[in-house]
Design a protein around this motif. Structure first.
Motif, short mmCIF file in Angstrom:
data_model
loop_
_atom_site.label_atom_id
_atom_site.label_comp_id
_atom_site.label_asym_id
_atom_site.label_seq_id
_atom_site.Cartn_x
_atom_site.Cartn_y
_atom_site.Cartn_z
N VAL A 146 0.83 -1.22 0.00
CA VAL A 146 0.00 0.00 0.00
C VAL A 146 0.86 1.27 0.00
O VAL A 146 1.77 1.41 0.83
N LEU A 147 0.56 2.16 -0.91
CA LEU A 147 1.16 3.50 -0.88
C LEU A 147 0.20 4.40 -0.11
O LEU A 147 -0.98 4.52 -0.48
N VAL A 148 0.68 5.00 0.98
CA VAL A 148 -0.17 5.89 1.78
C VAL A 148 0.28 7.33 1.56
O VAL A 148 1.39 7.71 1.97
N THR A 149 -0.54 8.14 0.91
CA THR A 149 -0.18 9.55 0.75
C THR A 149 -0.66 10.31 1.99
O THR A 149 -1.63 9.91 2.63
N GLY A 150 0.07 11.37 2.32
CA GLY A 150 -0.26 12.10 3.55
C GLY A 150 0.11 11.27 4.77
O GLY A 150 -0.53 11.36 5.82
N ALA A 151 1.17 10.46 4.62
CA ALA A 151 1.52 9.51 5.70
C ALA A 151 2.00 10.21 6.96
O ALA A 151 1.93 9.64 8.04
N ALA A 152 2.49 11.45 6.83
CA ALA A 152 2.92 12.18 8.02
C ALA A 152 1.78 13.02 8.59
O ALA A 152 1.96 13.78 9.54
N GLY A 153 0.61 12.87 8.00
CA GLY A 153 -0.57 13.57 8.51
C GLY A 153 -1.23 12.75 9.61
O GLY A 153 -0.78 11.65 9.95
N PHE A 154 -2.31 13.29 10.15
CA PHE A 154 -2.98 12.67 11.31
C PHE A 154 -3.51 11.27 10.97
O PHE A 154 -3.05 10.26 11.52
N VAL A 155 -4.46 11.20 10.03
CA VAL A 155 -5.05 9.90 9.71
C VAL A 155 -4.03 9.02 9.00
O VAL A 155 -3.94 7.81 9.25
N GLY A 156 -3.21 9.64 8.15
CA GLY A 156 -2.22 8.89 7.36
C GLY A 156 -1.24 8.14 8.24
O GLY A 156 -0.93 6.97 7.97
N CYS A 157 -0.76 8.79 9.28
CA CYS A 157 0.24 8.15 10.12
C CYS A 157 -0.35 6.97 10.88
O CYS A 157 0.24 5.90 10.97
N ALA A 162 -1.02 1.06 11.19
CA ALA A 162 -1.91 -0.09 11.37
C ALA A 162 -1.73 -1.12 10.25
O ALA A 162 -1.71 -2.33 10.50
N LEU A 163 -1.56 -0.65 9.03
CA LEU A 163 -1.32 -1.56 7.91
C LEU A 163 -0.01 -2.33 8.13
O LEU A 163 0.07 -3.54 7.92
N ARG A 164 0.99 -1.61 8.58
CA ARG A 164 2.30 -2.22 8.79
C ARG A 164 2.23 -3.27 9.92
O ARG A 164 2.83 -4.34 9.80
N ARG A 165 1.50 -2.89 10.98
CA ARG A 165 1.39 -3.82 12.12
C ARG A 165 0.82 -5.16 11.70
O ARG A 165 1.21 -6.19 12.22
N ARG A 166 -0.11 -5.16 10.77
CA ARG A 166 -0.71 -6.45 10.40
C ARG A 166 0.07 -7.16 9.29
O ARG A 166 -0.34 -8.21 8.82
N GLY A 167 1.19 -6.57 8.85
CA GLY A 167 2.09 -7.26 7.94
C GLY A 167 2.08 -6.78 6.51
O GLY A 167 2.79 -7.31 5.65
N ASP A 168 1.27 -5.78 6.20
CA ASP A 168 1.27 -5.26 4.83
C ASP A 168 2.54 -4.47 4.55
O ASP A 168 3.15 -3.91 5.46
N GLY A 169 2.91 -4.41 3.27
CA GLY A 169 4.00 -3.53 2.87
C GLY A 169 3.43 -2.12 2.77
O GLY A 169 2.33 -1.93 2.23
N LEU A 192 6.75 6.24 12.19
CA LEU A 192 6.57 5.30 11.08
C LEU A 192 7.90 4.66 10.70
O LEU A 192 7.97 3.47 10.40
N TRP A 193 8.94 5.46 10.71
CA TRP A 193 10.27 4.96 10.36
C TRP A 193 10.64 3.82 11.30
O TRP A 193 11.11 2.76 10.88
N ARG A 194 10.37 4.05 12.60
CA ARG A 194 10.69 3.01 13.59
C ARG A 194 9.83 1.77 13.37
O ARG A 194 10.25 0.66 13.68
N ALA A 195 8.63 1.96 12.82
CA ALA A 195 7.74 0.82 12.57
C ALA A 195 8.10 0.12 11.25
O ALA A 195 7.47 -0.88 10.89
N GLY A 196 9.08 0.65 10.53
CA GLY A 196 9.50 0.01 9.28
C GLY A 196 8.81 0.55 8.05
O GLY A 196 8.74 -0.13 7.02
N VAL A 197 8.30 1.78 8.13
CA VAL A 197 7.64 2.39 6.96
C VAL A 197 8.55 3.49 6.41
O VAL A 197 8.91 4.43 7.13
N THR A 365 -15.55 11.67 15.49
CA THR A 365 -15.25 10.24 15.30
C THR A 365 -13.80 9.96 15.68
O THR A 365 -12.88 10.65 15.21
N TYR A 366 -13.63 8.96 16.52
CA TYR A 366 -12.29 8.67 17.06
C TYR A 366 -11.39 8.01 16.01
O TYR A 366 -11.84 7.18 15.21
N ILE A 367 -10.13 8.37 16.05
CA ILE A 367 -9.16 7.95 15.04
C ILE A 367 -9.09 6.42 14.85
O ILE A 367 -9.03 5.94 13.71
N ASP A 368 -9.14 5.65 15.94
CA ASP A 368 -9.02 4.19 15.78
C ASP A 368 -10.19 3.61 15.00
O ASP A 368 -10.02 2.65 14.24
#
Ligand SMILES: O=C(O)[C@H]1O[C@H](OP(=O)(O)OP(=O)(O)OC[C@H]2O[C@@H](n3ccc(=O)[nH]c3=O)[C@H](O)[C@@H]2O)[C@H](O)[C@@H](O)[C@H]1O
Length: 491
Positions: A146-157, A162-169, A192-197, A365-368
């Motif tokens: 998955v390519l996530v645009t706005g990854a350093a934004g609120f919802v993006g990050c 969450a995608l990375r945690r479940r094993g997605d690239g 995100l960097w620490r999470a491997g993104v 609406t809560y972020i999670d």
């Protein structure tokens, strides 16, 4: 026309006339020299020039004073050969701009070679980083890329993590613009960097960059969350909304439709598209043709643009209408965030009310919950059907509300914050300005429930509690001057 051209061509060229005058001057010099040299001497025998060459007219003077020179004919032959040799050497010698012509230019060439090798190595490393980050974790069956645009934004990050945690690239893309404090964006990217993104820094309007990203890795999905957000800021900087939410979306969809394979696209629309709609709760089939802000209009335009790219190129596209998302690592421009900051600092806050003291309310609406909705949309997105920019068959085009279905008045939001912060707000209640706000939002989420299995679980009090804990941890308890650090604590 013709006679003019012909008369011009017939006239002697300026060069020819100047050279003829110089040759007559030479002749004049030669004759004066001969006259002076003659004096009272007997008139010399006229010499027959040995060669019929113009410069021989100048030679007699030289010849008179250099009697030891063997002969004029020998001299002319040698001068001819010398001149020829000189010309040959000149023509065969390397040109001054050739890299090997001097030591300084050859060292510049070496430096240039080193530079391009370094650039190639860096480009190789960049591509390897994108590829590695885009690869699903080994042992994660059916993992997505998955390519996530706005990854350093609120919802993006949150979504990227969450995608990375479940094993997605996951590969992130973000411009780190300064709409709000970029250091918060950097801090999210560091997480995100620490999470491997791997997060690529760049703009969605940079088409060559997008091509490079898509060339480096075959993405199965794009979660497009990069946008110019905020309803009221559109009055101050309208063009930034068009640049990000219209041009940027088109630029991204262009890259997606040309990519091989074509990814499925899930993107952030907004509850604001309902605009002046009065039917509540808002459902996807309600009118969205009366936006109240430019922000809303650009998001609505995005939904129409999505239709075009789905129709022409077979892109699978899902729009998610987010309802006032809040939580830890949130956006400092949003009311719950700025209220927290100002309450802690003892600064007054403005709380809007509708005409006749009507309540202004939001379906916070809560972020999670939003992240779960995003992932469900990714997981249920059908495939794009196009290939190399050509549609091969119909592809899904969807839109869903992602809200909480429990609107809360803004005044109540402030009361919850006061309790959590253990500090009193200085409220200034003012009439809601006509700057793009709507009075009320309320999501009907039955479609998302049915098709995505979306079920929000966090009420405003619980969600704000988590936000306040994060806020105090991130900014430190000293972030508020009001009441002293000791009186502030997360419950
Ligand atoms: O759902 C969306 O699609 C949008 O949600 C969010 O917009 P809004 O719902 O307007 O959130 P936000 O600014 O936090 O104001 C919250 C409430 O506080 C009220 N409000 C605001 C400011 C103020 O000074 N006083 C006040 O009473 C105000 O009247 C409102 O009732 C996103 O920012 C936006 O990017 C978009 O995603």
């Amino acid at each position: 026309m013709k006679p003019i051209i012909s008369s011009h061509l017939d006239a002697p060229p300026p060069m020819a006339s100047s050279s003829s005058s110089s040759s007559s001057a030479a002749a004049a010099a030669s004759s004066s020299c001969s006259a002076g040299g003659g004096g009272g001497n007997p008139k010399p025998k006229p010499e027959k020039p040995p060669y019929n060459h113009p410069y021989h007219r100048l030679l007699p003077r030289w010849h008179h004073h250099h009697h030891h020179v063997p002969s004029l004919s020998k001299l002319s032959i040698w001068s001819f050969f010398a001149l020829a040799l000189f010309l040959a050497l000149f023509l065969l010698s390397p040109k001054p701009h050739a890299p090997s012509s001097s030591s300084s230019s050859s060292s510049a060439a070496r430096e240039e070679r080193r530079r391009s090798l370094r650039a190639a190595a860096a480009a190789g490393a960049w591509e390897r980083s994108v590829r590695a980050s885009a690869a699903p974790r080994r042992g994660a069956p059916g993992g997505l890329s998955v390519l996530v645009t706005g990854a350093a934004g609120f919802v993006g990050c949150h979504a990227a993590a969450a995608l990375r945690r479940r094993g997605d690239g996951v590969v992130g893309l973000d411009s780190f613009n300064d709409y709000y404090d970029p250091s918060l964006k950097r801090a999210r990217a560091a997480l995100l960097w620490r999470a491997g993104v791997f997060v690529v820094e760049g703009d969605i309007n940079d088409a060559p960059l997008l091509r490079k990203v898509f060339d480096a890795a075959p993405f199965s999905h794009v979660l497009h969350l990069a946008a110019q957000a905020g309803v009221r800021h559109a009055l101050k900087n309208p063009s930034s909304y068009v640049a990000s939410n219209v041009n940027g979306l088109v630029s991204l969809l262009e890259a997606c439709r040309s990519a091989d394979p074509q990814p499925a696209v899930v993107w952030a629309s907004s509850s604001s598209v309902y605009g002046l709609n009065t039917r509540t709760p808002f459902s996807e089939s309600d009118r969205t043709d009366r936006p109240a802000s430019l922000y809303a209009a650009t998001k609505k335009a995005g939904e129409e643009i999505a239709h075009v790219y789905n129709h022409i190129y077979g892109l699978s596209i899902t729009g998610l209408r987010f309802f006032t998302v809040y939580g830890p690592w949130g956006r400092p421009d949003m009311a719950y965030f700025s209220f927290t900051r100002d309450i802690l600092r003892g600064k007054p806050i403005t709380v809007f009310e509708g005409p006749g003291h009507a309540t202004v309310a939001r379906d916070f609406t809560y972020i999670d919950d939003i992240v779960r909705g995003c992932l469900a949309a990714v997981d249920t997105a059908g495939k794009s059907t196009g290939s190399r920019g050509k549609k091969r068959g119909p592809a899904p085009l969807r839109v869903y509300n992602l809200g909480n279905t429990a609107p809360v008045p803004v005044a109540e939001l402030v009361t919850i914050l006061e309790r959590l912060l253990k500090a009193k707000a200085i409220r200034k209640v003012v009439k809601m300005p006509r700057n793009g706000d709507v009075q009320f939002t309320h999501a009907n989420i039955s479609l998302a429930e049915r098709e995505l299995g979306y079920r929000p679980t966090t009420n405003l009090h619980t969600g704000l509690k988590k936000f306040v804990r994060w806020y105090l941890d991130y900014y430190g308890k000293k972030s508020g001057r009001h009441g002293g650090a000791g009186s502030i604590s997360a419950s």
